[in-house]
Design an enzyme around this catalytic site. Structure first.
Site, PDB file in Angstrom:
ATOM      1  N   ASP A  23       0.812  -1.211   0.000  1.00 47.50           N
ATOM      2  CA  ASP A  23       0.000   0.000   0.000  1.00 47.50           C
ATOM      3  C   ASP A  23       0.856   1.276   0.000  1.00 47.50           C
ATOM      4  OD1 ASP A  23      -2.591   1.441   0.664  1.00 47.50           O
ATOM      5  OD2 ASP A  23      -1.396   1.946   2.438  1.00 47.50           O
ATOM      6  N   ASP A  35       9.949   9.743   9.466  1.00 52.53           N
ATOM      7  CA  ASP A  35       8.782  10.169  10.234  1.00 52.53           C
ATOM      8  C   ASP A  35       8.149  11.187   9.298  1.00 52.53           C
ATOM      9  OD1 ASP A  35       6.975  11.680  11.774  1.00 52.53           O
ATOM     10  OD2 ASP A  35       7.984  11.047  13.599  1.00 52.53           O
ATOM     11  N   HIS A  36       7.081  10.800   8.625  1.00 50.66           N
ATOM     12  CA  HIS A  36       6.617  11.652   7.520  1.00 50.66           C
ATOM     13  C   HIS A  36       6.139  13.027   7.995  1.00 50.66           C
ATOM     14  CE1 HIS A  36       2.714   9.941   8.615  1.00 50.66           C
ATOM     15  NE2 HIS A  36       2.178  10.997   8.029  1.00 50.66           N
ATOM     16  N   ASP A  54       1.314   4.911  18.041  1.00 48.24           N
ATOM     17  CA  ASP A  54       1.090   5.312  16.652  1.00 48.24           C
ATOM     18  C   ASP A  54       1.393   6.793  16.412  1.00 48.24           C
ATOM     19  OD1 ASP A  54       0.206   4.774  13.997  1.00 48.24           O
ATOM     20  OD2 ASP A  54      -1.710   5.750  14.447  1.00 48.24           O
ATOM     21  N   HIS A  92       5.484  11.166  15.920  1.00 49.38           N
ATOM     22  CA  HIS A  92       5.118  12.491  15.397  1.00 49.38           C
ATOM     23  C   HIS A  92       5.061  13.575  16.489  1.00 49.38           C
ATOM     24  CE1 HIS A  92       4.269   9.901  12.154  1.00 49.38           C
ATOM     25  NE2 HIS A  92       3.048   9.586  12.481  1.00 49.38           N
ATOM     26  N   LYS A 100      -8.786   9.582  17.652  1.00 49.48           N
ATOM     27  CA  LYS A 100      -9.673   9.302  16.516  1.00 49.48           C
ATOM     28  C   LYS A 100     -11.107   9.630  16.897  1.00 49.48           C
ATOM     29  CE  LYS A 100      -6.845   5.754  14.376  1.00 49.48           C
ATOM     30  NZ  LYS A 100      -6.458   6.589  13.237  1.00 49.48           N
TER      31      LYS A 100
END
Ligand code: NAD
Length: 497
Positions: free
Chosen positions: A15, A181-182, A239, A244, A342
């Site tokens: 993906d 780490d985008h 996560d 981040h 979330k």
């Protein structure tokens, strides 16, 4: 400057490769940063042919782009012709021998000078074995550069991260390792340094004398979607916070680098993370709260435990809020409140820097009604909005001397946002340049695990009553109390329970 390089993408049918890597490489090609002297080997278990691989790459470009005919365009075809597929099982030594032969052939064909980038777009449990085989089967060249790009998650805790690091370090040195780490590729996150060190007005106020607290919110309105399998083993703390959020904390609290170079920046970031307090178990339970979403108020959306692929008794958190303490230089003692989750009220990722109250309000003497001075807040909008806001107090336009709050705002237009390279494109570009500024150093990863491990261990040792927040709200009551007890409030999405 263009770059010659051979990319070897492990997980070429996955993906991440499809949605991010192929479109990013294409954009670099369209912009002329990659020219004719590059090649890509995609490897994975499926038995694809080169022709099929080319189709997949062109579909990935089309799915990413706005131009409907991109797949048919000459440039897309030419780009895809640089891609080679090799079926590969990462545990099988013979396959690395075949991979080396293909790599050497392409090196010669495209004149790549032995430059190789190995992109591990696969589950981390494979990283050690791949790195080891790359070395033992001599894929690592002795001319040209060899760079290893690896994806998160980097371990599950400090111990597993260290094992993983030891494994890959047996084949690659720290300066050859690019830990993605985008968030570090996002324009707004890269802008933190410009904001802090490019503006005297801000730099001079960036200290404990003037800043009351810092807030970081990474709020998501979606639920777990199709990622339950992964999420059940991770949770919001691993996560989002370990990587981040703590990277953002390091950029916000680091001391000024003497120059904006990878080495300086990394040293300052490591220092900043090392100066975030690692809590005792007791302190962690006081300063961190967790949540898991229930149904929404209208009972239209499922609670987390009824989403597909989740455990009906799941103890996994979909929400985390916490208070961090820093002892870094002139920010010592400034509390940093962090929050991510979330199914929150709104998707918004933002950073709020709240300045101290004006203690000597000279306007009360006017006898006017509206003389309250609000705290000045500097907000950096990360996503989906990108921009900046400064909250100030000004005269309210009355005959007397009333005060009103205003916002000075700058928001990037859609056209401006469209011009900003996507995070993966920027990071691949940096990796080609050998620029590690926006990649995480091992010392940063290690320290981030030390900070979150205590919280995790605490939570793993005690069951809690989930769900504890309604979908579409800003999380559990305890997240509000974290600030209320300090006589503060969330700037964005404060909730009165
Ligand atoms: P995926 O499951 O879609 O792809 C995994 C790939 O690994 C496939 O190509 C599969 O064929 C290959 N593979 C699995 N076992 C193999 C074996 N034994 N030998 C050879 N090939 C094998 O996963 P993904 O979503 O692409 O994620 C890849 C990595 O990137 C993971 O570490 C993930 O955490 C990370 N990541 C993904 C995303 C994303 O948006 N997808 C975002 C951030 C990080």
């Amino acid at each position: 400057m263009t770059q010659q390089a051979l990319f070897i993408i492990f997980g070429g049918t996955g993906d991440l490769a499809y949605r991010k890597l192929y479109p990013s490489l294409f954009r670099l090609y369209e912009k002329g940063y990659l020219k004719d002297d590059f090649a890509v080997i995609g490897t994975a278990r499926r038995p694809w042919t080169n022709d099929h691989y080319h189709e997949v790459v062109m579909n990935a470009i089309a799915d990413d782009g706005h131009e409907s005919d991109r797949t048919n365009s000459e440039i897309a075809r030419k780009f895809a012709s640089h891609f080679y597929y090799q079926s590969h099982n990462v545990n099988d030594t013979e396959h690395y021998v075949a991979l080396r032969k293909l790599a050497d052939k392409l090196d010669e064909k495209y004149k790549l000078n032995g430059n190789r980038i190995y992109y591990l777009a696969m589950a981390p449990r494979f990283f050690g074995t791949i790195a080891g085989h790359l070395k033992s089967e001599k894929l690592i060249t002795d001319h040209g550069y060899n760079r290893l790009i690896i994806e998160k998650p980097f371990g599950r805790d400090f111990e597993t991260a260290k094992e993983l690091n030891d494994d890959i370090s047996a084949a690659f040195s720290e300066d050859q390792i690019y830990r993605i780490d985008h968030y570090l590729g996002k324009e707004a996150i890269q802008s933190i340094a410009a904001l802090r060190f490019g503006n005297q007005v801000i730099e001079s106020l960036w200290n404990k004398e003037h800043i009351d607290n810092i807030q970081i919110t990474l709020a998501e309105s979606l639920g777990v979607e199709e990622r339950a399998g992964y999420y059940e083993t991770a949770g919001a703390l691993r996560d989002m916070v370990q990587n981040h959020i703590l990277q953002i904390v390091s950029l916000l609290t680091m001391q000024k680098p003497s120059e904006y170079t990878a080495k300086e920046l990394r040293d300052r970031k490591v220092e900043a993370l090392q100066n975030i307090k690692v809590y005792s178990a007791k302190e962690a339970s006081k300063n961190f709260v967790r949540g898991q979403y229930g149904e929404d108020a209208e009972h239209e959306q499922l609670d987390y435990r009824h989403e597909e692929g989740t455990d009906e008794h799941s103890q996994i958190e979909t929400f985390v809020a916490g208070k961090l303490e820093t002892t870094n230089g002139n920010l010592t003692g400034v509390p940093i409140y962090i929050r991510t989750g979330k199914r929150l009220a709104r998707k918004s990722r933002q950073i709020n820097v709240v300045f101290k109250d004006t203690t000597d309000n000279v306007f009360t003497a006017t006898g006017e009604q509206d003389t309250k001075l609000e705290q000045n807040v500097l907000t950096l909008y990360v996503e989906p909005d990108q921009g900046y806001q400064l909250d100030l107090n000004v005269k309210n336009g009355s005959q007397g001397y009333g005060i009103m709050p205003i916002h000075l705002e700058y928001h990037k237009t859609s056209a401006e946002k469209a011009k900003v390279p996507e995070a993966y494109e920027k990071l691949i570009h940096d990796a080609l340049d050998g620029n590690r500024t926006n990649f995480a150093h091992w010392h940063e990863v290690a320290q981030a695990w030390r900070i979150v491990d205590v919280v995790r261990q605490n939570w793993d040792s005690q069951k809690t009553d989930f769900p504890n927040y309604v979908s579409g709200t800003m999380g559990p009551k305890a997240a509000q109390e974290l600030l209320t007890r300090d006589h503060r409030d969330w700037v964005f999405g404060a909730t009165k329970h």
